[in-house]
Design a protein around this motif. Structure first.
Motif, PDB file in Angstrom:
ATOM      1  N   ALA A  27       0.824  -1.216   0.000  1.00 15.15           N
ATOM      2  CA  ALA A  27       0.000   0.000   0.000  1.00 15.15           C
ATOM      3  C   ALA A  27       0.859   1.266   0.000  1.00 15.15           C
ATOM      4  O   ALA A  27       0.390   2.327  -0.407  1.00 15.15           O
ATOM      5  N   GLY A  28       2.099   1.172   0.491  1.00 21.22           N
ATOM      6  CA  GLY A  28       2.990   2.324   0.533  1.00 21.22           C
ATOM      7  C   GLY A  28       3.307   2.814   1.931  1.00 21.22           C
ATOM      8  O   GLY A  28       3.782   3.934   2.112  1.00 21.22           O
ATOM      9  N   LYS A  29       3.084   1.988   2.930  1.00 16.68           N
ATOM     10  CA  LYS A  29       3.289   2.392   4.328  1.00 16.68           C
ATOM     11  C   LYS A  29       4.735   2.807   4.598  1.00 16.68           C
ATOM     12  O   LYS A  29       4.980   3.872   5.159  1.00 16.68           O
ATOM     13  N   THR A  30       5.667   1.971   4.218  1.00 11.77           N
ATOM     14  CA  THR A  30       7.077   2.250   4.490  1.00 11.77           C
ATOM     15  C   THR A  30       7.563   3.439   3.679  1.00 11.77           C
ATOM     16  O   THR A  30       8.324   4.276   4.184  1.00 11.77           O
ATOM     17  N   THR A  31       7.108   3.557   2.448  1.00 10.71           N
ATOM     18  CA  THR A  31       7.483   4.706   1.621  1.00 10.71           C
ATOM     19  C   THR A  31       6.998   5.997   2.260  1.00 10.71           C
ATOM     20  O   THR A  31       7.729   6.995   2.311  1.00 10.71           O
ATOM     21  N   ILE A  32       5.774   5.990   2.790  1.00 13.51           N
ATOM     22  CA  ILE A  32       5.251   7.177   3.477  1.00 13.51           C
ATOM     23  C   ILE A  32       6.082   7.481   4.721  1.00 13.51           C
ATOM     24  O   ILE A  32       6.476   8.626   4.943  1.00 13.51           O
ATOM     25  N   LEU A  33       6.354   6.456   5.522  1.00 12.22           N
ATOM     26  CA  LEU A  33       7.138   6.659   6.744  1.00 12.22           C
ATOM     27  C   LEU A  33       8.468   7.332   6.428  1.00 12.22           C
ATOM     28  O   LEU A  33       8.831   8.339   7.047  1.00 12.22           O
ATOM     29  N   TYR A  34       9.206   6.795   5.470  1.00 13.05           N
ATOM     30  CA  TYR A  34      10.535   7.335   5.194  1.00 13.05           C
ATOM     31  C   TYR A  34      10.493   8.648   4.415  1.00 13.05           C
ATOM     32  O   TYR A  34      11.406   9.459   4.522  1.00 13.05           O
ATOM     33  N   HIS A  35       9.416   8.887   3.684  1.00 12.30           N
ATOM     34  CA  HIS A  35       9.277  10.194   3.048  1.00 12.30           C
ATOM     35  C   HIS A  35       9.042  11.258   4.112  1.00 12.30           C
ATOM     36  O   HIS A  35       9.598  12.357   4.035  1.00 12.30           O
ATOM     37  N   LEU A  36       8.234  10.937   5.118  1.00  9.86           N
ATOM     38  CA  LEU A  36       8.023  11.882   6.220  1.00  9.86           C
ATOM     39  C   LEU A  36       9.305  12.097   7.018  1.00  9.86           C
ATOM     40  O   LEU A  36       9.575  13.209   7.479  1.00  9.86           O
ATOM     41  N   LEU A  37      10.091  11.055   7.179  1.00 13.60           N
ATOM     42  CA  LEU A  37      11.324  11.146   7.963  1.00 13.60           C
ATOM     43  C   LEU A  37      12.423  11.917   7.239  1.00 13.60           C
ATOM     44  O   LEU A  37      13.068  12.784   7.816  1.00 13.60           O
ATOM     45  N   MET A  38      12.633  11.603   5.957  1.00 14.54           N
ATOM     46  CA  MET A  38      13.783  12.149   5.241  1.00 14.54           C
ATOM     47  C   MET A  38      13.426  13.074   4.081  1.00 14.54           C
ATOM     48  O   MET A  38      14.320  13.589   3.417  1.00 14.54           O
ATOM     49  N   ASP A  39      12.125  13.224   3.811  1.00 16.92           N
ATOM     50  CA  ASP A  39      11.649  14.060   2.711  1.00 16.92           C
ATOM     51  C   ASP A  39      12.231  13.623   1.369  1.00 16.92           C
ATOM     52  O   ASP A  39      12.565  14.442   0.521  1.00 16.92           O
ATOM     53  N   GLU A  40      12.373  12.324   1.222  1.00 15.75           N
ATOM     54  CA  GLU A  40      12.822  11.769  -0.055  1.00 15.75           C
ATOM     55  C   GLU A  40      12.322  10.333  -0.165  1.00 15.75           C
ATOM     56  O   GLU A  40      11.919   9.724   0.823  1.00 15.75           O
TER      57      GLU A  40
END
Length: 180
Positions: A27-40
């Protein structure tokens, strides 16, 4: 005025909230988490178990637990529910076939005693995919209007670009400030 601002700063800077990030696999959970953390965007692989990260947004600290969404892992989600303030449910807006499975998992969670005081943010991810479901269609399919015991919000987003992610956190921030 300066004293008031200092007190407000201290009041909000000492806040810490537990968030669980759940949803079906891919679904994109990890991608969202790390985008919020590192903005990439970070290359991810399927989460087996969980990832935990600390994210600070507007002087509010969030301890975010990203929990694997494979069918075999969903029964263990409840072990993460204790002391959860917010549930971020990530929906793959292009996965029409499994939306009913996501709905079943959502209502199992919301009925759990440990989550009775938690608020719900639904990230309708993959809004960039052609012919994806709109937030209105997802709201109807999940029957969100029937949720009476939890504050909730559905936020369209794209985990790859980051579009909509911060707006979801703004809603969470408004929930926190409204409860004080």
């Amino acid at each position: 005025m300066g004293l008031l601002m200092t007190k407000l700063w201290q009041y909000f800077s000492n806040s810490e909230y537990k968030v669980i990030v759940v949803g079906l696999d891919n679904a994109g959970k990890t991608t969202i988490l790390y985008h919020l953390l590192m903005d990439e965007v970070v290359h991810t692989s399927p989460t087996i178990g969980s990832n935990v990260e600390e994210i600070t947004w507007r002087n509010i600290k969030f301890i975010m637990w990203d929990i694997g969404g494979q069918d075999s892992l969903r029964q263990s989600w409840a072990t993460y529910y204790s002391n959860t303030n917010f549930v971020f449910m990530v929906i793959d807006s292009s996965d029409r076939e499994r939306l009913s499975v996501a709905k079943d998992e959502l209502y199992k969670m919301l009925n759990h005693e440990d989550l009775r005081k938690s608020s719900l943010l639904i990230y309708a991810n993959k809004q960039d995919v052609k012919d994806c479901l709109s937030t209105t269609q997802i709201s109807q399919a999940l029957n969100l209007k029937s949720i009476k015991d939890h504050a909730y919000h559905i936020q369209p987003c794209c985990a790859l670009s980051g579009e909509g992610l911060h707006q979801g956190l703004e809603w969470v921030t408004s929930q926190i400030r409204g409860s004080r």
